[in-house]
Design a protein around this motif. Sequence first.
Motif, PDB file in Angstrom:
ATOM      1  N   UNK A 158      84.431 -50.334 -73.522  1.00 28.02           N
ATOM      2  CA  UNK A 158      85.112 -51.599 -73.216  1.00 28.02           C
ATOM      3  C   UNK A 158      86.525 -51.365 -72.664  1.00 28.02           C
ATOM      4  N   UNK A 159      86.695 -50.303 -71.906  1.00 27.80           N
ATOM      5  CA  UNK A 159      88.015 -49.929 -71.446  1.00 27.80           C
ATOM      6  C   UNK A 159      88.580 -50.883 -70.402  1.00 27.80           C
ATOM      7  N   UNK A 160      89.909 -50.911 -70.339  1.00 19.96           N
ATOM      8  CA  UNK A 160      90.628 -51.575 -69.251  1.00 19.96           C
ATOM      9  C   UNK A 160      91.023 -50.448 -68.305  1.00 19.96           C
ATOM     10  N   UNK A 161      90.345 -50.369 -67.158  1.00 19.89           N
ATOM     11  CA  UNK A 161      90.552 -49.287 -66.196  1.00 19.89           C
ATOM     12  C   UNK A 161      91.395 -49.805 -65.044  1.00 19.89           C
ATOM     13  N   UNK A 162      92.589 -49.247 -64.898  1.00 19.37           N
ATOM     14  CA  UNK A 162      93.521 -49.646 -63.853  1.00 19.37           C
ATOM     15  C   UNK A 162      93.492 -48.604 -62.736  1.00 19.37           C
ATOM     16  N   UNK A 163      93.042 -49.011 -61.559  1.00 18.67           N
ATOM     17  CA  UNK A 163      92.950 -48.131 -60.396  1.00 18.67           C
ATOM     18  C   UNK A 163      94.212 -48.330 -59.559  1.00 18.67           C
ATOM     19  N   UNK A 164      95.016 -47.276 -59.426  1.00 16.43           N
ATOM     20  CA  UNK A 164      96.306 -47.399 -58.731  1.00 16.43           C
ATOM     21  C   UNK A 164      96.275 -46.833 -57.308  1.00 16.43           C
ATOM     22  N   UNK A 165      95.078 -46.645 -56.748  1.00 18.85           N
ATOM     23  CA  UNK A 165      94.978 -46.145 -55.372  1.00 18.85           C
ATOM     24  C   UNK A 165      95.322 -47.257 -54.380  1.00 18.85           C
ATOM     25  N   UNK A 166      95.493 -46.875 -53.138  1.00 14.95           N
ATOM     26  CA  UNK A 166      95.814 -47.836 -52.085  1.00 14.95           C
ATOM     27  C   UNK A 166      94.564 -48.633 -51.694  1.00 14.95           C
ATOM     28  N   UNK A 167      94.776 -49.713 -50.943  1.00 10.07           N
ATOM     29  CA  UNK A 167      93.699 -50.643 -50.615  1.00 10.07           C
ATOM     30  C   UNK A 167      92.505 -49.982 -49.934  1.00 10.07           C
ATOM     31  N   UNK A 168      92.749 -49.088 -48.961  1.00 14.21           N
ATOM     32  CA  UNK A 168      91.632 -48.467 -48.246  1.00 14.21           C
ATOM     33  C   UNK A 168      90.803 -47.586 -49.175  1.00 14.21           C
ATOM     34  N   UNK A 169      91.451 -46.928 -50.117  1.00 12.55           N
ATOM     35  CA  UNK A 169      90.726 -46.094 -51.087  1.00 12.55           C
ATOM     36  C   UNK A 169      89.877 -46.967 -52.008  1.00 12.55           C
ATOM     37  N   UNK A 170      90.455 -48.054 -52.485  1.00 10.75           N
ATOM     38  CA  UNK A 170      89.759 -49.001 -53.354  1.00 10.75           C
ATOM     39  C   UNK A 170      88.534 -49.570 -52.645  1.00 10.75           C
ATOM     40  N   UNK A 171      88.710 -49.985 -51.393  1.00 10.55           N
ATOM     41  CA  UNK A 171      87.619 -50.604 -50.652  1.00 10.55           C
ATOM     42  C   UNK A 171      86.457 -49.647 -50.426  1.00 10.55           C
ATOM     43  N   UNK A 172      86.746 -48.350 -50.276  1.00 11.15           N
ATOM     44  CA  UNK A 172      85.697 -47.358 -50.021  1.00 11.15           C
ATOM     45  C   UNK A 172      84.817 -47.123 -51.241  1.00 11.15           C
ATOM     46  N   UNK A 173      85.400 -47.179 -52.444  1.00  9.25           N
ATOM     47  CA  UNK A 173      84.608 -46.973 -53.649  1.00  9.25           C
ATOM     48  C   UNK A 173      85.459 -46.951 -54.893  1.00  9.25           C
ATOM     49  N   UNK A 174      84.992 -47.666 -55.916  1.00  5.45           N
ATOM     50  CA  UNK A 174      85.721 -47.732 -57.181  1.00  5.45           C
ATOM     51  C   UNK A 174      84.767 -48.021 -58.328  1.00  5.45           C
ATOM     52  N   UNK A 175      85.244 -47.839 -59.531  1.00  5.32           N
ATOM     53  CA  UNK A 175      84.444 -48.157 -60.713  1.00  5.32           C
ATOM     54  C   UNK A 175      84.187 -49.664 -60.737  1.00  5.32           C
ATOM     55  N   UNK A 176      82.989 -50.087 -61.126  1.00  6.64           N
ATOM     56  CA  UNK A 176      82.626 -51.505 -61.050  1.00  6.64           C
ATOM     57  C   UNK A 176      83.563 -52.449 -61.795  1.00  6.64           C
ATOM     58  N   UNK A 177      84.046 -52.076 -62.951  1.00 11.99           N
ATOM     59  CA  UNK A 177      84.869 -52.981 -63.751  1.00 11.99           C
ATOM     60  C   UNK A 177      86.355 -52.675 -63.684  1.00 11.99           C
ATOM     61  N   UNK A 178      86.763 -51.817 -62.751  1.00 12.90           N
ATOM     62  CA  UNK A 178      88.179 -51.457 -62.626  1.00 12.90           C
ATOM     63  C   UNK A 178      88.995 -52.637 -62.097  1.00 12.90           C
ATOM     64  N   UNK A 179      90.266 -52.602 -62.408  1.00 16.66           N
ATOM     65  CA  UNK A 179      91.230 -53.569 -61.895  1.00 16.66           C
ATOM     66  C   UNK A 179      92.112 -52.818 -60.895  1.00 16.66           C
ATOM     67  N   UNK A 180      92.293 -53.385 -59.721  1.00  9.49           N
ATOM     68  CA  UNK A 180      93.065 -52.708 -58.679  1.00  9.49           C
ATOM     69  C   UNK A 180      94.507 -53.191 -58.665  1.00  9.49           C
ATOM     70  N   UNK A 181      95.416 -52.240 -58.745  1.00 16.15           N
ATOM     71  CA  UNK A 181      96.847 -52.515 -58.611  1.00 16.15           C
ATOM     72  C   UNK A 181      97.471 -51.241 -58.053  1.00 16.15           C
ATOM     73  N   UNK A 182      97.710 -51.218 -56.755  1.00 13.91           N
ATOM     74  CA  UNK A 182      98.222 -50.015 -56.091  1.00 13.91           C
ATOM     75  C   UNK A 182      99.531 -49.566 -56.723  1.00 13.91           C
ATOM     76  N   UNK A 183      99.705 -48.263 -56.824  1.00 13.68           N
ATOM     77  CA  UNK A 183     100.926 -47.693 -57.396  1.00 13.68           C
ATOM     78  C   UNK A 183     102.163 -48.253 -56.697  1.00 13.68           C
ATOM     79  N   UNK A 184     102.081 -48.448 -55.391  1.00 11.48           N
ATOM     80  CA  UNK A 184     103.219 -48.954 -54.626  1.00 11.48           C
ATOM     81  C   UNK A 184     103.620 -50.372 -55.024  1.00 11.48           C
ATOM     82  N   UNK A 185     102.750 -51.088 -55.721  1.00  8.30           N
ATOM     83  CA  UNK A 185     103.023 -52.462 -56.150  1.00  8.30           C
ATOM     84  C   UNK A 185     103.266 -52.574 -57.648  1.00  8.30           C
ATOM     85  N   UNK A 186     103.157 -51.469 -58.364  1.00  5.37           N
ATOM     86  CA  UNK A 186     103.173 -51.517 -59.828  1.00  5.37           C
ATOM     87  C   UNK A 186     104.470 -52.096 -60.397  1.00  5.37           C
ATOM     88  N   UNK A 187     105.608 -51.671 -59.904  1.00  6.41           N
ATOM     89  CA  UNK A 187     106.863 -52.162 -60.489  1.00  6.41           C
ATOM     90  C   UNK A 187     107.031 -53.663 -60.295  1.00  6.41           C
TER      91      UNK A 187
END
Length: 112
Positions: A19-48
Motif C-alpha cells: 500500500x505504498x505511496x510511490x512518488x516518481x520525481x522524473x521529468x514529464x517525458x520519462x513519466x509518459x514513457x513508462x511508470x509504476x501504475x499507482x505512482x504519483x508524478x511530481x518532477x524533481x524540478x517542481x518539488x520545492x
Amino acid sequence: MFGSQSATPTVDLAALPADLYLLDVREDDEWQAGHAPDAVHLALSELTARTEEVPADRDVYVICRAGARSEQATSYLNQLGCTALNVAGGMLAWEAAGLPMVSEDGSQPTVV
C-alpha cells in the motif's frame, strides 16, 4: 537546489509495502514513457514549489530513473520532516524486476 545527506534512507524493491505511496520525481517525458501504475508524478524540478502535495502523515517512497534524483528528493523531504525513502535502483531496477508498468499513451511502457 537540494542538500544531500550521506545516509539517505533507502529501500530495496523486495521490501516495498503493498500500500505504498510511490512518488516518481522524473521529468514529464520519462513519466509518459513508462511508470509504476499507482505512482504519483511530481518532477524533481517542481518539488520545492509543490511540497504541500506530498503527504506528511505516511511514508513516501521516492523513485526516479536510477536513484540519484530520488536520493536528492528523499533528503529534501526528510529535512522538511517527512518520512521519505529512496527506492534503490529506480525505475531501471523496477523494469528489470518485471514489475508492472504503464505508459501515458497506451504504448509499450519503457524506462527512458
